[in-house]
Write an enzyme that holds these catalytic residues in place. Structure first.
Site, mmCIF file in Angstrom:
data_model
loop_
_atom_site.group_PDB
_atom_site.id
_atom_site.type_symbol
_atom_site.label_atom_id
_atom_site.label_comp_id
_atom_site.label_asym_id
_atom_site.label_seq_id
_atom_site.Cartn_x
_atom_site.Cartn_y
_atom_site.Cartn_z
ATOM 1 N N THR A 206 0.592 5.635 6.114
ATOM 2 C CA THR A 206 1.863 4.968 5.822
ATOM 3 C C THR A 206 3.016 5.725 6.477
ATOM 4 O OG1 THR A 206 1.038 4.176 3.732
ATOM 5 C CG2 THR A 206 3.403 4.545 3.826
ATOM 6 N N ARG A 234 -5.171 -6.721 -2.293
ATOM 7 C CA ARG A 234 -4.748 -5.480 -2.972
ATOM 8 C C ARG A 234 -3.355 -5.037 -2.506
ATOM 9 N NH1 ARG A 234 -3.210 -0.222 -0.894
ATOM 10 N NH2 ARG A 234 -3.717 1.316 -2.467
ATOM 11 N N ASP A 237 1.239 1.258 -3.571
ATOM 12 C CA ASP A 237 2.533 1.708 -4.105
ATOM 13 C C ASP A 237 3.698 1.473 -3.143
ATOM 14 O OD1 ASP A 237 1.237 3.618 -2.418
ATOM 15 O OD2 ASP A 237 2.825 5.031 -2.934
ATOM 16 N N GLY A 260 -2.503 4.809 -3.336
ATOM 17 C CA GLY A 260 -1.487 4.008 -3.992
ATOM 18 C C GLY A 260 -1.697 3.744 -5.468
HETATM 19 N N1 ASP Z 1 0.091 4.497 -0.259
HETATM 20 C C1 ASP Z 1 -0.502 3.546 0.617
HETATM 21 C C2 ASP Z 1 -1.260 2.534 -0.190
HETATM 22 O O1 ASP Z 1 -1.874 2.894 -1.164
HETATM 23 C C3 ASP Z 1 -1.422 4.156 1.608
HETATM 24 C C4 ASP Z 1 -0.823 5.320 2.372
HETATM 25 O O2 ASP Z 1 0.103 5.954 1.931
HETATM 26 O O3 ASP Z 1 -1.283 5.603 3.471
HETATM 27 O O4 ASP Z 1 -1.257 1.395 0.182
#
Ligand code: ASP
Length: 341
Positions: A206, A234, A237, A260
């Protein structure tokens, strides 16, 4: 005579005090970014790959820094900085985002403004070139905070945002990642620790940005493709205000990355702000408490970047690495990948 001396002494002291207050309130600015946390190990990284990550991180943060330096808003700095990372196939946001179990790409993003507590988010979009801009549009031009799926794609198109074919986001690397993750899943618990590390590394990526502008306004934004092999629409966060993103001029601006589900349950970004607001913790103490004691104790992993209203920053993680960078008002650039560097 005595009275005059006492009066001048008093005036002198008041001037000194006023000067000290002005100095301590002198406007400053700063910016911090992340490009994902996870099992990012030197042993798994070639020097070319590492250099490529460092280059894009530096390019991205410099875009935001120059906006802030020229008196631009933290909102614009966050948006334009994230565009650079959304354009780069290296990160799990925009082009280069991870694939779902159905081999599609579903993007999530959110933005929050610290002065007004206005916020916007989108989730599960498939055609918006810059999801962070769509989140900002939801905040500015809709009566809502969060839009999802085809409706969010349609809203972005109606607002004149750049729309692309879903294939634009696809990269060979992420197609291979999905294959590896599916293979590992099929072998279930029999996979080696090396494979587990690989799977974990592919899971995240992310991008996020937090900034403080010369007017004292904080802003935070986060953009992601979510987690490789995700199913059933799905949502993590990243598009959840208070979990992956939060900004409040009274405390801080936070953007999170990591597993997340744990970040939602720990309400990470807002919890850091709340610890500062209600308990008087510094941004570093608050970020450390939430990432290690709260997310960590639930079994989750990941990290956050944050900046407070004085320009103090936090870059906290409980993973071996997190792509990250910081620039302060002086312009010193600090790019790091591994926990220790
Ligand atoms: N937090 C992100 C999610 O769960 C994934 C990430 O931070 O790479 O969708």
């Amino acid at each position: 005579m005595k009275k005059i001396i006492i009066l001048s002494l008093f005036l002198c002291l008041s001037c000194q005090q006023a000067k000290t207050i002005t100095e301590s309130q002198e406007a400053t600015f700063g910016i911090v970014i992340h490009g994902g946390a996870g099992t990012i190990l030197r042993a798994n990284m070639t020097s070319e790959t590492e250099a490529a990550y460092r280059k894009v991180l530096a390019e991205a943060i410099q875009v935001g820094h120059s906006i802030l330096k020229n008196g631009g808003s933290s909102q614009e700095a966050v948006e334009k900085t994230i565009h650079v990372m959304e354009n780069s196939p290296l990160f799990n946001a925009g082009k280069g985002a991870v694939l779902t179990a159905d081999e599609t790409i579903e993007l999530d993003a959110s933005f929050m403004h610290g002065a007004t507590l206005d916020a916007g988010a989108i989730s599960g979009v498939k055609t918006i070139k810059h999801p962070i801009s769509a989140a900002i549009k939801v905040m500015e031009d809709s009566p809502h905070v969060m839009l999802s799926g085809a409706g969010a794609d349609a809203f972005a198109a109606s607002q004149g945002l750049e729309i692309v074919e879903p294939e634009y986001f696809l990269t060979e690397r992420r197609i291979n990642s999905l294959k590896r993750v599916k293979e590992a899943e099929a072998k279930e618990k029999k996979i080696s620790s090396l494979e587990k590390e690989y799977v974990s590394q592919q899971r995240y990526g992310t991008v996020g940005c937090v900034a403080l502008d010369l007017e004292g306004n904080l802003a935070a934004g986060t953009s992601t493709g979510g987690m490789t092999n995700k199913k059933w629409n799905r949502i993590g966060d990243a598009p959840i205000i208070g979990a992956g993103t939060y900004a409040n001029n009274a405390t801080c601006a936070i953007s999170a990355t990591g597993w997340g589900e744990f970040f939602i349950r720990s309400v990470v970004a807002h919890d850091i702000s709340a610890l500062m607001e209600y308990k008087g913790l510094s941004i570093q103490e608050a970020a450390h408490t939430v990432i290690h004691d709260k997310v960590g104790s639930l079994g989750g992993d990941g990290g956050v970047v944050g900046i407070d209203h004085r320009g103090n920053v936090a870059m906290e993680m409980n993973t071996p690495g997190m792509y990250r960078a910081h620039m302060d008002a002086v312009g010193s650039l600090n790019v790091k990948i591994y926990k220790d560097e």
